[in-house]
Write a protein that holds these residues in place. Structure first.
Motif: not given
Length: 53
Positions: A37-40
């Motif tokens: 989702v946040i691609h962290q």
């Protein structure tokens, strides 16, 4: 304190430059992942109990 208690240390970091810092203190990377989702990016790391010889 954790060495005295004979406990390992687990940590998570989202900063790649921290990985090298923690490795200097004896941590090993368990997993490198990309948070959905946040691609962290995130690294999980562990430092086993230090046993003084």
């Amino acid at each position: 304190m954790t060495d005295e208690a004979k406990l390992p240390i687990y940590l998570e970091t989202e900063t790649e430059s921290n990985v090298r810092l923690y490795e200097r203190f004896g941590f090993k990377t368990l997993e490198e992942m990309n948070l959905p989702v946040i691609h962290q990016p995130m690294w999980t790391m562990l430092r086993e109990v230090k046993i003084d010889e």
